[in-house]
Design a protein around this motif. Sequence first.
Motif, PDB file in Angstrom:
ATOM      1  N   ALA A  66       0.923  -1.148  -0.048  1.00  0.00           N
ATOM      2  CA  ALA A  66       0.050   0.080  -0.015  1.00  0.00           C
ATOM      3  C   ALA A  66       0.789   1.205  -0.083  1.00  0.00           C
ATOM      4  CB  ALA A  66      -0.953   0.166   1.188  1.00  0.00           C
ATOM      5  N   VAL A  67       0.646   2.116  -0.981  1.00  0.00           N
ATOM      6  CA  VAL A  67       1.536   3.300  -1.046  1.00  0.00           C
ATOM      7  C   VAL A  67       0.418   4.459  -1.379  1.00  0.00           C
ATOM      8  CG1 VAL A  67       3.437   2.320  -2.379  1.00  0.00           C
ATOM      9  CG2 VAL A  67       1.517   3.073  -3.653  1.00  0.00           C
ATOM     10  N   GLY A  68       0.860   5.561  -0.751  1.00  0.00           N
ATOM     11  CA  GLY A  68       0.120   6.754  -0.885  1.00  0.00           C
ATOM     12  C   GLY A  68       0.724   7.892  -0.071  1.00  0.00           C
ATOM     13  N   SER A  69      -0.138   8.869   0.325  1.00  0.00           N
ATOM     14  CA  SER A  69       0.502  10.031   1.074  1.00  0.00           C
ATOM     15  C   SER A  69       0.681   9.464   2.413  1.00  0.00           C
ATOM     16  CB  SER A  69      -0.683  11.149   0.969  1.00  0.00           C
ATOM     17  OG  SER A  69      -1.910  10.562   1.930  1.00  0.00           O
ATOM     18  N   SER A 116       2.598   4.108 -10.024  1.00  0.00           N
ATOM     19  CA  SER A 116       2.052   4.917 -10.975  1.00  0.00           C
ATOM     20  C   SER A 116       2.003   6.505 -10.879  1.00  0.00           C
ATOM     21  CB  SER A 116       0.871   4.517 -11.891  1.00  0.00           C
ATOM     22  OG  SER A 116      -0.239   4.549 -11.140  1.00  0.00           O
ATOM     23  N   LYS A 117       1.953   6.837  -9.391  1.00  0.00           N
ATOM     24  CA  LYS A 117       1.782   8.055  -9.087  1.00  0.00           C
ATOM     25  C   LYS A 117       2.654   8.353  -7.942  1.00  0.00           C
ATOM     26  CE  LYS A 117      -2.627   6.855  -6.715  1.00  0.00           C
ATOM     27  NZ  LYS A 117      -4.068   7.142  -6.655  1.00  0.00           N
ATOM     28  N   SER A 118       2.773   9.813  -7.375  1.00  0.00           N
ATOM     29  CA  SER A 118       3.718  10.164  -6.280  1.00  0.00           C
ATOM     30  C   SER A 118       3.089   9.631  -5.154  1.00  0.00           C
ATOM     31  CB  SER A 118       3.741  11.654  -6.257  1.00  0.00           C
ATOM     32  OG  SER A 118       2.229  12.194  -5.889  1.00  0.00           O
ATOM     33  N   TYR A 119       4.098   9.270  -4.231  1.00  0.00           N
ATOM     34  CA  TYR A 119       3.744   8.722  -2.761  1.00  0.00           C
ATOM     35  C   TYR A 119       4.772   9.139  -2.044  1.00  0.00           C
ATOM     36  CZ  TYR A 119       7.589   5.307  -4.072  1.00  0.00           C
ATOM     37  OH  TYR A 119       8.744   4.870  -4.636  1.00  0.00           O
ATOM     38  N   SER A 120       4.435   8.859  -0.733  1.00  0.00           N
ATOM     39  CA  SER A 120       5.537   9.509   0.489  1.00  0.00           C
ATOM     40  C   SER A 120       5.394   8.232   1.658  1.00  0.00           C
ATOM     41  CB  SER A 120       5.092  10.782   0.968  1.00  0.00           C
ATOM     42  OG  SER A 120       3.918  10.799   1.328  1.00  0.00           O
ATOM     43  N   SER A 121       4.594   7.173   1.391  1.00  0.00           N
ATOM     44  CA  SER A 121       4.479   6.120   2.396  1.00  0.00           C
ATOM     45  C   SER A 121       4.276   4.757   1.777  1.00  0.00           C
ATOM     46  CB  SER A 121       3.444   6.340   3.326  1.00  0.00           C
ATOM     47  OG  SER A 121       2.212   5.977   2.657  1.00  0.00           O
ATOM     48  N   LEU A 122       4.854   3.792   2.413  1.00  0.00           N
ATOM     49  CA  LEU A 122       4.580   2.634   1.965  1.00  0.00           C
ATOM     50  C   LEU A 122       4.317   1.462   3.302  1.00  0.00           C
ATOM     51  CD1 LEU A 122       4.999  -0.125  -0.139  1.00  0.00           C
ATOM     52  CD2 LEU A 122       7.481  -0.089   0.601  1.00  0.00           C
TER      53      LEU A 122
END
Length: 591
Positions: free
Chosen positions: A452-455, A500-506
Amino acid sequence: MKKWVIVISSLFVIIALLFIVFKKGEEPVTNYVTSIHFDKNVSINGNGATYKNKTLTITSSGIYTLSGTSLDSNIVINANNGKVTLIFNNISITSNETAPIYVKKAELMTITLIEDTENYLIDSSNYTNTDNNEINAVIHSKSDLVLNGSGNLTIEANYNNGVVGKDNIEIIDSNIVITSKNNGIKAKDSIKIENANIKVKASGNGIKAYNETKKNSGTMELINSSIWIEAGEDGLEAISSLSIKDGTYEIKTGDGSENSSTKDTWGIWGNSEDNDASAKGIKADGNILINSGTIQVDSSDDAIHSNNIVTIKNGIITLSSGDDGIHADDTLTIEDGKINIEKSYEGLEASNIYLKGGSAHIKASDDGINAAGGNDASAMNRKGANTFTSDDSKIEITDGYYVVHAEGDGIDSNGDITMENGTLIIEGPTDSGNGAIDYNGTYNMNGGTLIAVGSSGMAEAPSNSSKQNSMKLSFSNQKASTTIQIVDSDNKPLLTFSPSKSYSSLVYSSATLIKNESYTISLSENNLKNTDGIVSASEEIKEGTVLTTLVLTDTITTYGNNGMPNGFGNMPNQIPGEIPNGEKPNRNPRR
């Protein structure tokens, strides 16, 4: 001479079709076999029928073969409790004053289409004879209606509906094309379609079963059929249960998903001017069961919607929705199949969601997988917003392969989330108002693979009560296609992922993560071929920047300071990790 040729050929047709008409094992109860030919004059050879003042009236049980063309005639069946069969043998009837076929009284009405014949029924835009407003369709039956035979029937409904049955409608083997000012096919008690080819273009509903007052009525059963629908309102609608088994179903409603719930034009569809109208693809007040088949829906409203339960056992399902992809007020269960939600507001939505197998690719402008929240902040004042909400909701993943691309929360439960097996890949929001993972109760990660990636502002990991280890990483914002890699102490890659898009957490969880072992996480700007973000082991990866070397010290091991304690998201202006007043934020109600 021509007249006798017609009679003799019709008798041969009758003999050949007796098996079709009575193939269910019913005993022929007819006393009549009558041949009727329409031309400048109407010829009737046999008993049970009369023609007067443009109306052919059938008053007795029997088999009646119809052929020829009439530019202004209609047929009335008034046979009390008799069983009447009309055999269409290249018949074309246009009625300028009323329904071409009106079944006023009969125990059973059957229309059989002879193989390789072309048959046409057309009405006008104005009825002068409606039998006290009873008649509103090209074929209007007040008794059970069966259409069978492999011939072709074209219906042009310029006044109102195509086919209406006040009891049950059954269509077997037939090829039917309907263009309708209102509804295509509408039955009160039930609709069953088997081995048929049906095309409907309707300003109202495509196919509808509507009895609200009789128990176990208003059902629809579709078996191994090819059905194409373009409707101004709902495509398939059953007031009770709806089931699909085998076949191909292509449905477009309300001008399609481009007419989405975020637009001002959304909400007024087809012929309706009230707020009760909808433009859902497949809809039931009761349960929806999809056993198998190929289904494609492009809908302005929900693509698949039940006020109770949706169960998908198998099938290839492609959905594009201006609102929800698949919605169930109570329970959504996916056991197998291949699901692709190309566009939606929320992808999967129900009070309880059980993902047991198969695969799904989900794109959502809000939440990807959402268990019971009908009216969170993101849905306020939005047309199409559902109002149901529950703190007892849950999501259980026991197997399958699920990929979510969401602008809101990737997976969101007002209650609990449990994962025992399978794969869940989430590319979540780029803003900090949502998170790739969001839950109010517990998230027990007991098996399977989670990516899971995202902000990072509202990033959450599974709960400490999980049986499988996880890591939650927060770091500076990375641009799309930046590869993040996790390797173990032997330099063996466990994960190589390229979002496929920007992210700052995994958040990553896998059976390969072992407590007290060390893992190195690195970032590199590689444009690598991938499947759902997962980079193949055969791809050559350029040396990246080491983010950290992390030792798994607990069931949930974190790196970085951003994100939220497990089980709830950030409140506005809250320092990451801090709980206001020592209390868990109240985040209800949610969509």
